[in-house]
Structures are given as C-alpha cells and as structure tokens.
Design a protein around this motif. Structure first.
Motif, PDB file in Angstrom:
ATOM      1  N   HIS A 155      -6.891  -1.409  -1.701  1.00  0.00           N
ATOM      2  CA  HIS A 155      -5.678  -2.431  -2.191  1.00  0.00           C
ATOM      3  C   HIS A 155      -5.757  -3.708  -1.992  1.00  0.00           C
ATOM      4  O   HIS A 155      -6.199  -4.275  -0.973  1.00  0.00           O
TER       5      HIS A 155
ATOM      6  N   THR B  23      -3.958   2.191  -2.182  1.00  0.00           N
ATOM      7  CA  THR B  23      -4.112   2.618  -0.757  1.00  0.00           C
ATOM      8  C   THR B  23      -4.890   1.791   0.074  1.00  0.00           C
ATOM      9  O   THR B  23      -5.418   0.697  -0.553  1.00  0.00           O
TER      10      THR B  23
ATOM     11  N   ARG C 170      -7.610   1.973   1.150  1.00  0.00           N
ATOM     12  CA  ARG C 170      -9.011   1.880   0.764  1.00  0.00           C
ATOM     13  C   ARG C 170      -9.265   0.622   0.078  1.00  0.00           C
ATOM     14  O   ARG C 170     -10.375  -0.040   0.449  1.00  0.00           O
TER      15      ARG C 170
ATOM     16  N   ARG D 189      -5.782   9.556 -10.516  1.00  0.00           N
ATOM     17  CA  ARG D 189      -5.867   9.799  -9.125  1.00  0.00           C
ATOM     18  C   ARG D 189      -6.877   8.996  -8.498  1.00  0.00           C
ATOM     19  O   ARG D 189      -6.502   8.379  -7.391  1.00  0.00           O
ATOM     20  N   GLU D 190      -8.109   8.687  -8.992  1.00  0.00           N
ATOM     21  CA  GLU D 190      -8.964   8.183  -8.279  1.00  0.00           C
ATOM     22  C   GLU D 190      -8.563   6.603  -8.442  1.00  0.00           C
ATOM     23  O   GLU D 190      -8.746   5.836  -7.305  1.00  0.00           O
TER      24      GLU D 190
ATOM     25  N   GLU E   3       0.942   7.718   0.260  1.00  0.00           N
ATOM     26  CA  GLU E   3       0.207   8.946  -0.019  1.00  0.00           C
ATOM     27  C   GLU E   3       0.110   8.729  -1.675  1.00  0.00           C
ATOM     28  O   GLU E   3       0.653   8.110  -2.404  1.00  0.00           O
ATOM     29  N   ILE E   4      -0.656   9.687  -2.173  1.00  0.00           N
ATOM     30  CA  ILE E   4      -1.061   9.878  -3.618  1.00  0.00           C
ATOM     31  C   ILE E   4      -0.017  10.779  -4.082  1.00  0.00           C
ATOM     32  O   ILE E   4       0.001  11.933  -3.583  1.00  0.00           O
TER      33      ILE E   4
ATOM     34  N   GLU F 224      -5.907   6.177  -5.775  1.00  0.00           N
ATOM     35  CA  GLU F 224      -6.452   6.269  -4.367  1.00  0.00           C
ATOM     36  C   GLU F 224      -7.198   4.801  -4.060  1.00  0.00           C
ATOM     37  O   GLU F 224      -7.167   4.399  -2.808  1.00  0.00           O
TER      38      GLU F 224
ATOM     39  N   THR G 263       0.640  -1.314   0.116  1.00  0.00           N
ATOM     40  CA  THR G 263      -0.062   0.029   0.221  1.00  0.00           C
ATOM     41  C   THR G 263       0.918   1.230   0.059  1.00  0.00           C
ATOM     42  O   THR G 263       2.010   1.279   0.637  1.00  0.00           O
TER      43      THR G 263
END
Length: 313
Positions: free
Chosen positions: A221, A217, A219, A209-210, A199-200, A213, A196
């Motif tokens: 992964h 991450t 969220r 980017r979505e 940061e983005i 994310e 993971t």
C-alpha cells in the motif's frame, strides 16, 4: 512522503532527483547506486518503470535496491500526473506520455558523468513492460529491455470486447467528457482504499484479488497509488496500439519474465511472438502476476543481472 515497501540495503545509496520529460512535465525520481561505486568510471544503468498505477516507492524500489547491489545505476520514477511528479489534473494516463517517461529517464541517466550512455536499459513491471517496449521501439538509446509480468494496456482496453461493445464504450467515454467539462475536473474513481485494508473481500478472486492484496494491504500500500486513472484516460488506449512495432527493437535484446501461474501470461506470450530475435521468455515456477512485484525469493535478479551484463557489453 516515503512509505517504501522494502528496506534499503546498507550498501546502497538512494537520492531524490527531479528532471523533465519532453513535454516539460517534471518527474520525481529516485537514483540508486552502490555506496562503494567508483564514480570516476562509467557504469551501466537501468530505468525501472512501475506497474500501471504504481509509484516509485513500491515495486521499482524492490528492483532498484537489488540491482544497485549488483553494480548498476538505477533510476525509478513516479509517472507524470502521479505521485510526486508534475502534471494537472492528477491521475491522467496516456500511452504516449507513459512511454515517454521511460525515454525521459534515459535522458537523465545519460547526463550523469558516471553512466555509460551506450549501456542504458529499460525494465518495466506490469503496465510499464508495455511502455518500455513501446519506448525502445522508437528510442534506439535503450540498448536492452526487460519486462516482468508484462501488461499491454492498449490491448487490455479492448480485451474481450466485441465491435459493438467497443463502440458503446467509446460513446460512454465521449459523453463523460461533457460531464468532466461541466464539472470543471475529470472523474477519477480509485480502485483501492486510502488506508490499508484489514482483510481481502471474499468475493475477490483471480488477478483482482492479487492486485487488492498488494495495493490495499500493508504488503504494498501507498497513498499515492490507489489504482485507476481518470475515466476518460481510457480513450487514449482505445486509439493507440503500444506494441505494434516491437519487432523493430531488434537487434537489441528483450527478456520477458512471467510467472508460471500468472493470469496475465498471455500478454507476454503475444509480445514475445511479435518481437524479433534476440529474445527470451523466462517462466518463473510457482509464481503469479503480483509475485514479480516484490517477492525477492521469486524475482530472478541474478538472471536479470546476467542478461543485462551480456546485453550491455
């Protein structure tokens, strides 16, 4: 390997299953039912396909967890060549194979004694939206289709390219076949890190980017979903139109769900235009593409369940 991105509701049971598609490839799936379901009766069922590059522990688990609570038998799966499913080499993609995976799920569900064969639907998230539409266009056993943040991967392969650029892309991919043959394995370049990300990256914007994310991450992964497929997989999508025949799904109904702010919305708009009645486009306010992967506050599950009940009467 588990790493499910959502907690299983205590009223829902989940069991791991294995079955084959018509190419003889073994698919790894999860079967969800309400724990108090009366299995002496026959119930409606749904095959749920993951976003392109995703696996069953991610978005499909979110949808299955919610829809099983509403009385549906739900099957999620890893696409062939991915996750726990069979197929070598790994990370190979094909529009025909990935559409076939949807129909293979119908095969499996139809053998369960508590599933009504006349009430089986397909729900595809992102790329599986296109695959579900393609499957339903040829497989009349699929009685209704739902797409969420639908992506047409065959259209995406040519998106924004001139005729000259398409020819150069074909040349590049054709020459890559020589390299793959010489190496003895196909090139695979994952899009997301194995672990993971903390940061983005600031330079990532828009839908890229979505995706980062979600996939990179905590969220969303999952180590089996690092994004991308073997480089030469794109050749199949350049030569195959997934949604040329979706008007033939009619008179079976289609529900297109799309975020108001989704950059990918035009894929749903184009497919909606091609589809024949009955059809509905449901636009979710203040919602982007990836919100429909896992945000249970935005995914319209009650409307999905209502559509399914009406469609699978």
């Amino acid at each position: 390997m588990s790493n499910y991105i959502c907690k299983l509701n205590e009223g829902v049971g989940r069991s791991h299953v294995r079955y084959q598609n018509r190419y003889g490839l073994t698919l790894a799936g999860d079967l969800y039912t309400a724990r108090d379901m009366d299995k002496t009766q026959r119930h409606p069922a749904i095959v749920v396909g993951a976003p392109y590059g995703g696996v069953k522990e991610q978005s499909p688990a979110v949808y299955a967890n919610e829809l099983a609570q509403r009385g549906f038998v739900v099957l999620t799966f890893d696409p062939c060549y991915m996750g726990e499913s069979g197929g070598e080499p790994r990370h190979v993609s094909s529009p025909d194979l990935f559409s076939e995976n949807i129909s293979a799920g119908v095969d499996y569900l139809g053998l369960l004694p508590y599933v009504d064969r006349q009430r089986i639907a397909a729900l595809g998230i992102c790329g599986s939206g296109g695959f579900s539409l393609s499957a339903a266009a040829m497989d009349t056993r699929i009685k209704a289709v739902i797409t969420a943040s639908m992506y047409d991967m065959s259209a995406a392969a040519r998106l924004g390219l001139t005729s000259e650029q398409i020819q150069r892309r074909k040349e590049q991919l054709s020459l890559q076949r020589w390299k793959d043959t010489e190496n003895g394995f196909p090139e695979y370049l994952p899009s997301f890190p194995e672990e993971t990300a903390a940061e983005i990256p600031d330079e990532m914007q828009g839908i890229g980017r979505e995706f980062f994310e979600f996939y990179a991450t905590r969220r969303g992964h999952h180590p089996n979903a690092r994004g991308g497929f073997t480089t030469t997989s794109d050749l199949s999508f350049l030569n195959y139109a997934l949604n040329d025949h979706i008007a033939e799904i009619s008179p079976r109904p289609i529900l297109f769900i799309v975020g108001e702010q989704a950059e990918s919305r035009f894929f749903s708009d184009m497919a909606f235009e091609k589809a024949d009645e009955p059809k509905r486009l449901l636009v979710v306010p203040s919602c982007n593409h990836v919100d429909l992967y896992d945000d249970t506050a935005k995914i319209p599950f009650d409307e999905i369940a209502c559509f399914l009940r009406d469609s699978l009467e």
